[in-house]
Design a protein around this motif. Structure first.
Motif, PDB file in Angstrom:
ATOM      1  N   UNK A  90       0.834  -1.205   0.000  1.00  0.00           N
ATOM      2  CA  UNK A  90       0.000   0.000   0.000  1.00  0.00           C
ATOM      3  C   UNK A  90       0.865   1.250   0.000  1.00  0.00           C
ATOM      4  N   UNK A  91       0.441   2.255  -0.738  1.00  0.00           N
ATOM      5  CA  UNK A  91       1.187   3.511  -0.833  1.00  0.00           C
ATOM      6  C   UNK A  91       0.265   4.670  -0.478  1.00  0.00           C
ATOM      7  N   UNK A  92       0.874   5.808  -0.143  1.00  0.00           N
ATOM      8  CA  UNK A  92       0.121   7.026   0.145  1.00  0.00           C
ATOM      9  C   UNK A  92       0.806   8.186  -0.560  1.00  0.00           C
ATOM     10  N   UNK A  93       0.154   8.717  -1.555  1.00  0.00           N
ATOM     11  CA  UNK A  93       0.727   9.812  -2.325  1.00  0.00           C
ATOM     12  C   UNK A  93       1.101  10.986  -1.423  1.00  0.00           C
ATOM     13  N   UNK A  94       2.351  11.403  -1.510  1.00  0.00           N
ATOM     14  CA  UNK A  94       2.828  12.564  -0.782  1.00  0.00           C
ATOM     15  C   UNK A  94       3.401  12.280   0.588  1.00  0.00           C
ATOM     16  N   UNK A  95       3.351  11.032   1.057  1.00  0.00           N
ATOM     17  CA  UNK A  95       3.832  10.728   2.408  1.00  0.00           C
ATOM     18  C   UNK A  95       5.245  10.146   2.377  1.00  0.00           C
ATOM     19  N   UNK A  96       6.149  10.636   3.240  1.00  0.00           N
ATOM     20  CA  UNK A  96       7.474  10.021   3.336  1.00  0.00           C
ATOM     21  C   UNK A  96       7.419   8.664   4.026  1.00  0.00           C
ATOM     22  N   UNK A  97       6.269   8.321   4.635  1.00  0.00           N
ATOM     23  CA  UNK A  97       6.092   7.013   5.249  1.00  0.00           C
ATOM     24  C   UNK A  97       5.731   5.944   4.224  1.00  0.00           C
ATOM     25  N   UNK A  98       5.583   6.353   2.957  1.00  0.00           N
ATOM     26  CA  UNK A  98       5.215   5.446   1.879  1.00  0.00           C
ATOM     27  C   UNK A  98       6.385   5.261   0.926  1.00  0.00           C
ATOM     28  N   UNK A  99       6.413   4.119   0.238  1.00  0.00           N
ATOM     29  CA  UNK A  99       7.346   3.952  -0.870  1.00  0.00           C
ATOM     30  C   UNK A  99       6.869   4.806  -2.039  1.00  0.00           C
ATOM     31  N   UNK A 100       7.758   5.105  -2.992  1.00  0.00           N
ATOM     32  CA  UNK A 100       7.292   5.751  -4.224  1.00  0.00           C
ATOM     33  C   UNK A 100       6.172   4.950  -4.872  1.00  0.00           C
ATOM     34  N   UNK A 101       5.263   5.632  -5.517  1.00  0.00           N
ATOM     35  CA  UNK A 101       4.046   4.996  -6.022  1.00  0.00           C
ATOM     36  C   UNK A 101       4.327   3.854  -6.995  1.00  0.00           C
ATOM     37  N   UNK A 102       5.447   3.929  -7.732  1.00  0.00           N
ATOM     38  CA  UNK A 102       5.735   2.912  -8.745  1.00  0.00           C
ATOM     39  C   UNK A 102       6.521   1.721  -8.185  1.00  0.00           C
TER      40      UNK A 102
END
Length: 233
Positions: A90-102
């Protein structure tokens, strides 16, 4: 080695391990404070019920202290376990807690730098093959999961003892561990911790999209755009 070199060596160790040492001290301080405050509260309740108070040593080795400690530990490790596994997919656009969307998913061996893509300084397990590499590839989640299950089990066992003691003091029959697991008391204690942990993660994921903390790796650089994803400061 001279005394000056030794002092420099200790300063280097303290600097390079400052984050873990600081949180270890905070943990021990908070645990000690909890023991003192809990001991005072527990003895007050015993006196109110007409029972003799217990020593501090007796309290910290009791189920009453154990259940309070373990119910927080299990919820914390559950939080990290769920977050670690969820952020694989799972990703979250704009969050540093997320991996890049791709990069959602397990990623390729080249991206993970394992097997023939591992560098000379990579852990030996990452350079290997088969079960050893598979276990190492999931070792963080496995250890977090093991601590969660162990602390949850400890909480439930200690909680059953505490609940039974309260029942006996009130003139009622004690309950077994299996019976306690079906009681609202256990799930009330458990779920009130789980919901707070999941709320904290949700707040961190969303607030870090728009808010900043200069110099923190948990924040994007102050000037990074809001939609920059997976960018550390």
């Amino acid at each position: 080695m001279t005394t000056r070199d030794q002092r420099h060596g200790w300063r280097k160790v303290l600097f390079e391990n400052g984050l873990s040492l600081a949180f270890a001290l905070l943990f021990l301080g908070a645990l000690a404070g909890q023991a003192l405050a809990g001991h005072a509260r527990f003895n007050r309740e015993l006196l109110d019920d007409g029972f003799a108070p217990v020593s501090l040593g007796g309290y910290v080795t009791s189920s009453a202290f154990g259940v309070d400690v373990l119910e927080n530990w299990q919820s914390e490790f559950l939080q990290f376990l769920v977050f670690i596994v969820a952020t694989v997919w799972l990703v979250q656009r704009g969050s540093p807690e997320s991996k890049p969307l791709d990069r959602a998913g397990r990623e390729s061996d080249a991206q993970q730098r394992v097997g023939r893509f591992a560098g000379p300084a990579a852990p030996r397990a990452a350079r290997g093959h088969g079960l050893r590499r598979t276990l190492y590839s999931h070792s963080l989640a496995l250890v977090m999961g093991a601590v969660f299950v162990t602390s949850w089990l400890g909480q439930s066992l200690a909680g059953a003892v505490v609940y039974s003691d309260e029942q006996v003091r009130g003139g009622h029959d004690p309950v077994s561990w299996a019976q306690y697991l079906r009681l609202p008391d256990f799930w009330d204690r458990t779920l009130q911790n789980w919901q707070s942990e999941f709320l904290a993660v949700l707040a961190m994921v969303i607030l870090s999209v728009y808010l900043r903390e200069r110099g923190s790796p948990e924040s994007k650089p102050v000037g990074a755009p809001h939609d920059a994803t997976g960018v550390a400061g």
